[in-house]
Design a protein around this motif. Structure first.
Motif, PDB file in Angstrom:
ATOM      1  N   LYS A 106       1.056  -0.970   0.168  1.00  0.00           N
ATOM      2  CA  LYS A 106       0.016   0.127  -0.030  1.00  0.00           C
ATOM      3  C   LYS A 106       1.125   1.147  -0.096  1.00  0.00           C
ATOM      4  O   LYS A 106       1.874   1.209   1.379  1.00  0.00           O
ATOM      5  CB  LYS A 106      -1.055  -0.119   1.236  1.00  0.00           C
ATOM      6  CG  LYS A 106      -1.764  -0.988   0.770  1.00  0.00           C
ATOM      7  CD  LYS A 106      -2.632  -1.021   2.689  1.00  0.00           C
ATOM      8  CE  LYS A 106      -3.310   0.557   2.670  1.00  0.00           C
ATOM      9  NZ  LYS A 106      -4.448   0.002   3.797  1.00  0.00           N
ATOM     10  N   ILE A 107       0.334   2.447  -0.930  1.00  0.00           N
ATOM     11  CA  ILE A 107       1.547   2.810  -1.323  1.00  0.00           C
ATOM     12  C   ILE A 107       0.945   4.358  -0.712  1.00  0.00           C
ATOM     13  O   ILE A 107      -0.296   4.878  -1.499  1.00  0.00           O
ATOM     14  CB  ILE A 107       1.930   3.433  -2.637  1.00  0.00           C
ATOM     15  CG1 ILE A 107       2.388   2.272  -3.042  1.00  0.00           C
ATOM     16  CG2 ILE A 107       3.115   4.434  -2.976  1.00  0.00           C
ATOM     17  CD1 ILE A 107       3.033   2.605  -4.405  1.00  0.00           C
ATOM     18  N   ALA A 124       2.065  -2.084 -11.746  1.00  0.00           N
ATOM     19  CA  ALA A 124       3.029  -3.384 -10.285  1.00  0.00           C
ATOM     20  C   ALA A 124       1.728  -4.132  -9.312  1.00  0.00           C
ATOM     21  O   ALA A 124       2.972  -4.570  -9.157  1.00  0.00           O
ATOM     22  CB  ALA A 124       4.168  -2.680  -9.894  1.00  0.00           C
ATOM     23  N   GLY A 125       0.646  -4.090  -9.270  1.00  0.00           N
ATOM     24  CA  GLY A 125      -0.237  -4.830  -8.865  1.00  0.00           C
ATOM     25  C   GLY A 125      -0.231  -3.995  -7.320  1.00  0.00           C
ATOM     26  O   GLY A 125       0.106  -4.299  -5.777  1.00  0.00           O
ATOM     27  N   HIS A 126       0.030  -2.407  -7.031  1.00  0.00           N
ATOM     28  CA  HIS A 126       0.469  -1.875  -5.988  1.00  0.00           C
ATOM     29  C   HIS A 126      -0.554  -0.811  -5.475  1.00  0.00           C
ATOM     30  O   HIS A 126      -1.348  -1.022  -6.816  1.00  0.00           O
ATOM     31  CB  HIS A 126       1.676  -1.024  -5.498  1.00  0.00           C
ATOM     32  CG  HIS A 126       2.830  -1.422  -5.759  1.00  0.00           C
ATOM     33  ND1 HIS A 126       3.872  -2.580  -5.139  1.00  0.00           N
ATOM     34  CD2 HIS A 126       3.720  -1.284  -7.002  1.00  0.00           C
ATOM     35  CE1 HIS A 126       4.796  -3.170  -5.496  1.00  0.00           C
ATOM     36  NE2 HIS A 126       5.411  -2.545  -6.518  1.00  0.00           N
ATOM     37  N   HIS A 127      -1.470  -0.916  -4.422  1.00  0.00           N
ATOM     38  CA  HIS A 127      -2.682  -0.315  -3.865  1.00  0.00           C
ATOM     39  C   HIS A 127      -2.026   1.120  -3.649  1.00  0.00           C
ATOM     40  O   HIS A 127      -1.258   1.494  -2.459  1.00  0.00           O
ATOM     41  CB  HIS A 127      -3.135  -0.910  -3.025  1.00  0.00           C
ATOM     42  CG  HIS A 127      -3.378  -2.858  -3.540  1.00  0.00           C
ATOM     43  ND1 HIS A 127      -4.562  -2.835  -4.146  1.00  0.00           N
ATOM     44  CD2 HIS A 127      -2.854  -3.487  -2.451  1.00  0.00           C
ATOM     45  CE1 HIS A 127      -4.354  -3.763  -3.674  1.00  0.00           C
ATOM     46  NE2 HIS A 127      -3.103  -5.077  -3.704  1.00  0.00           N
ATOM     47  N   TYR A 128      -1.709   1.756  -4.062  1.00  0.00           N
ATOM     48  CA  TYR A 128      -1.840   3.301  -5.026  1.00  0.00           C
ATOM     49  C   TYR A 128      -3.188   4.578  -4.370  1.00  0.00           C
ATOM     50  O   TYR A 128      -4.132   4.154  -4.937  1.00  0.00           O
ATOM     51  CB  TYR A 128      -1.369   3.616  -5.806  1.00  0.00           C
ATOM     52  CG  TYR A 128      -1.259   5.496  -6.183  1.00  0.00           C
ATOM     53  CD1 TYR A 128       0.137   5.696  -5.528  1.00  0.00           C
ATOM     54  CD2 TYR A 128      -2.031   6.018  -6.132  1.00  0.00           C
ATOM     55  CE1 TYR A 128       0.204   6.988  -6.224  1.00  0.00           C
ATOM     56  CE2 TYR A 128      -2.025   7.796  -6.904  1.00  0.00           C
ATOM     57  CZ  TYR A 128      -0.773   8.083  -6.520  1.00  0.00           C
ATOM     58  OH  TYR A 128      -0.052   9.491  -6.353  1.00  0.00           O
ATOM     59  N   THR A 129      -3.056   5.239  -2.669  1.00  0.00           N
ATOM     60  CA  THR A 129      -3.461   6.276  -2.920  1.00  0.00           C
ATOM     61  C   THR A 129      -2.882   7.568  -2.565  1.00  0.00           C
ATOM     62  O   THR A 129      -1.454   7.642  -2.128  1.00  0.00           O
ATOM     63  CB  THR A 129      -3.904   6.196  -1.259  1.00  0.00           C
ATOM     64  OG1 THR A 129      -4.890   4.903  -1.161  1.00  0.00           O
ATOM     65  CG2 THR A 129      -5.246   7.113  -0.702  1.00  0.00           C
ATOM     66  N   GLY A 130      -3.577   8.377  -3.404  1.00  0.00           N
ATOM     67  CA  GLY A 130      -2.601   9.698  -3.677  1.00  0.00           C
ATOM     68  C   GLY A 130      -4.305  10.892  -3.722  1.00  0.00           C
ATOM     69  O   GLY A 130      -4.932  10.252  -2.769  1.00  0.00           O
TER      70      GLY A 130
END
Length: 312
Positions: A106-107, A124-130
């Motif tokens: 989780k990013i 790439a399969g990461h869980h991004y929160t911006g």
């Protein structure tokens, strides 16, 4: 050069063979975690071109951003080189995720800006929160994500939150994120809006106070034994002196409990630097800056943070 398989099927871009198992896992042939990162060399340029071929457009949603003075001929000439806007390098995002984020991690990105960091993470399969203040920017990012989803280029769903990081991050759970990766406003180098919470519209003292708060809250959200990377550049005050944004970033992290672990110089392409250099050097001996600082911090034990990565 990229493999024939990747050239034929761009969805494999983030799935390249990472190389020898005894080496670092950059997933990027010819791009290694050195303290000087050369975006001007062939392997980096080739990789960036491959991302651009997928349709990355980090300027969408940023039409309202102002930068160089355009009320004179020289300012307009500078702005014409790249629309006057900075863009985030997808290769730096890809490499940073590979080096510091667990698989499927989780990013958190407190200053999301354009769609690049979110799309590269989700590819790439990461869980991004911006988080971003601009409604038009968030809309543009979500539209870009929808396009990539339709093209089967997302292995996870990126999320963008509309709001002020100083308000939004305190609502996030402590220790919920595996990696922080962001590029904050370089004070007033680019002006994003007139919103009162926009750091780029603040006086330096206000900027510094808000910036420290956001860093502290970001570190709180970072899990123990994890890394955080901030890409920053120096800025000058009205009299030409460097403000110390790098030092401020380091001090704020240290105060929040994340210690500086790696520092790297990101060498950018020259862009408008040669056009600006002559006048500024003759008048004031200011160097032509074409680099940024990539500062990586660790919360907790760096060996445990490394062990938490699920790849070599």
């Amino acid at each position: 050069m990229l493999s024939d398989a990747v050239a034929a099927d761009p969805r494999q871009l983030a799935l390249l063979d990472p190389g020898p198992p005894t080496g670092p896992r950059p997933g990027l042939p010819g791009i290694l975690p050195f303290s000087v990162l050369r975006t001007d060399l062939g392997p980096w340029r080739d990789r960036r071109r491959a991302w651009e071929d997928l349709g990355l457009n980090s300027r969408r949603g940023r039409e309202h951003v102002t930068t160089y003075a355009t009320d004179n001929a020289f300012g307009r000439k500078l702005a014409a080189v790249n629309d006057g806007l900075s863009t985030f390098d997808p290769v730096l995002a890809e490499a940073s995720y590979a080096w510091y984020c667990p698989d499927g991690g989780k990013i958190l990105d407190p200053f999301a800006g354009g769609s690049v960091r979110g799309l590269v993470a989700a590819n790439a399969g990461h869980h991004y929160t911006g988080i971003d203040l601009s409604p038009s920017q968030v809309d543009a990012n979500e539209e870009a994500a929808a396009t990539w989803r339709d093209r089967d280029l997302l292995a996870a769903e990126p999320q963008w939150i509309l709001g002020d990081s100083a308000d939004e991050i305190p609502q996030l759970a402590s220790g919920a994120y595996d990696y922080i990766f962001t590029c904050p406003p370089y004070h007033d180098l680019e002006r994003y809006s007139d919103h009162p919470a926009d750091l780029s519209a603040m006086r330096w003292s206000e900027f510094a106070e808000a910036y420290r708060t956001i860093i502290a809250e970001s570190v709180r959200c970072l899990a123990q034994n994890r890394f955080a990377t901030w890409v920053v550049g120096e800025v000058r005050n009205s009299t030409g002196y460097l403000r110390g944004l790098v030092q401020l970033t380091i001090a704020a992290h240290e105060a929040a409990g994340a210690r500086l672990y790696n520092d790297a110089i990101l060498v950018n392409t020259l862009g408008t630097t040669p056009m600006r250099l002559g006048a500024q050097w003759s008048a004031s001996r200011k160097h032509g800056r074409h680099h940024q600082y990539v500062l990586t911090f660790v919360k907790g034990n760096p060996r445990k943070a490394t062990a938490a990565l699920t790849h070599p």
